[in-house]
Design an enzyme around this catalytic site. Sequence first.
Site, mmCIF file in Angstrom:
data_model
loop_
_atom_site.group_PDB
_atom_site.id
_atom_site.type_symbol
_atom_site.label_atom_id
_atom_site.label_comp_id
_atom_site.label_asym_id
_atom_site.label_seq_id
_atom_site.Cartn_x
_atom_site.Cartn_y
_atom_site.Cartn_z
ATOM 1 N N ASN A 104 0.801 -1.217 0.000
ATOM 2 C CA ASN A 104 0.000 0.000 0.000
ATOM 3 C C ASN A 104 0.841 1.278 0.000
ATOM 4 O O ASN A 104 0.349 2.338 -0.396
ATOM 5 C CB ASN A 104 -0.913 -0.034 1.232
ATOM 6 C CG ASN A 104 -1.558 1.301 1.532
ATOM 7 O OD1 ASN A 104 -2.540 1.681 0.903
ATOM 8 N ND2 ASN A 104 -1.000 2.038 2.498
ATOM 9 N N SER A 157 -3.931 2.656 -8.573
ATOM 10 C CA SER A 157 -4.672 3.915 -8.631
ATOM 11 C C SER A 157 -5.476 3.924 -9.913
ATOM 12 O O SER A 157 -5.191 3.160 -10.849
ATOM 13 C CB SER A 157 -3.679 5.088 -8.630
ATOM 14 O OG SER A 157 -4.302 6.306 -9.013
ATOM 15 N N TYR A 175 3.920 9.277 -11.326
ATOM 16 C CA TYR A 175 2.821 8.630 -10.607
ATOM 17 C C TYR A 175 2.059 7.690 -11.536
ATOM 18 O O TYR A 175 1.795 6.522 -11.192
ATOM 19 C CB TYR A 175 1.879 9.689 -10.022
ATOM 20 C CG TYR A 175 0.862 9.116 -9.068
ATOM 21 C CD1 TYR A 175 1.220 8.808 -7.759
ATOM 22 C CD2 TYR A 175 -0.449 8.871 -9.463
ATOM 23 C CE1 TYR A 175 0.301 8.271 -6.866
ATOM 24 C CE2 TYR A 175 -1.377 8.335 -8.582
ATOM 25 C CZ TYR A 175 -0.999 8.035 -7.284
ATOM 26 O OH TYR A 175 -1.906 7.492 -6.419
#
Length: 274
Positions: A104, A157, A175
């Site tokens: 996580n 995500s 990201y």
Amino acid sequence: MEQQSLAGKVAFITGAARGQGRSHAVELARRGARILALDICEDIASVPYALATQSDLDQTVAEVEAVGGEIVAVKGDVRETADVAAAVDRCVEAFGVPDIVVANAGINLQRGQEPDAQVAFIDTIMVNLVGVWNTVHAIAPLMVERDQGGSIVLISSTNGLTGRGGDGSGAVTGYTASKHGVVGIMRSLMIWLAPHGIRINTIHPAGVPTAMVSHAEMQAWFAGNPAGHTMGNALPVPMLDPIDISRAVLYLVEESGRHITGITLPVDAGFTGK
């Protein structure tokens, strides 16, 4: 009391000091899993918000114990193989080989004015992608050797399924690349792990109001990039709650997910379909 559906299981959770990681730890413990909670508990220079502290990790311990759970908390950096190895050793010593892994830990360096795109890109990749690899690489061989199956969940995500918000910055590109890369890790390892009864999947949350998004620099980025506003969900839900992601984790690691492996599970209020 919740049904002890995970009684006797051991869960190794990274980024567990607060936010989603803490929620995962508490909810798995509520169902009987013993928890190894790993977190860096110090800041990274390029990250434009404060990372978790030892006090945060202590709070996770308190909340797990409050629901009757057993927990060992370890300070360590997922970018460092030695730190991950030490945490795995501590887990095995205290509880045994993990049955459940929830990778996580993550950072997001989006900000109004980016000081160094290369640093932002590399630091994001190191935590969000290399850190996931370090975690799974340290534990999966032990799970294979033990030969009792298991479940690995990688927290990606919506940016692991789309390119929304792309602006050419190192932070956003890093990201998105890292969260897509997590899917690649999952798909590759699924082929190896499935014959051993070990399942591996990714979860793709939309925005969750944790410290990673609830800070001034992120709001400045939103203000400068209205077309790339990444919280635009299809359902009338501005952001999700950590418990929404934890329930998806539970679905995958409990009996409900016993035949599920190799999937990318959006928990996104319709974000990726919009």
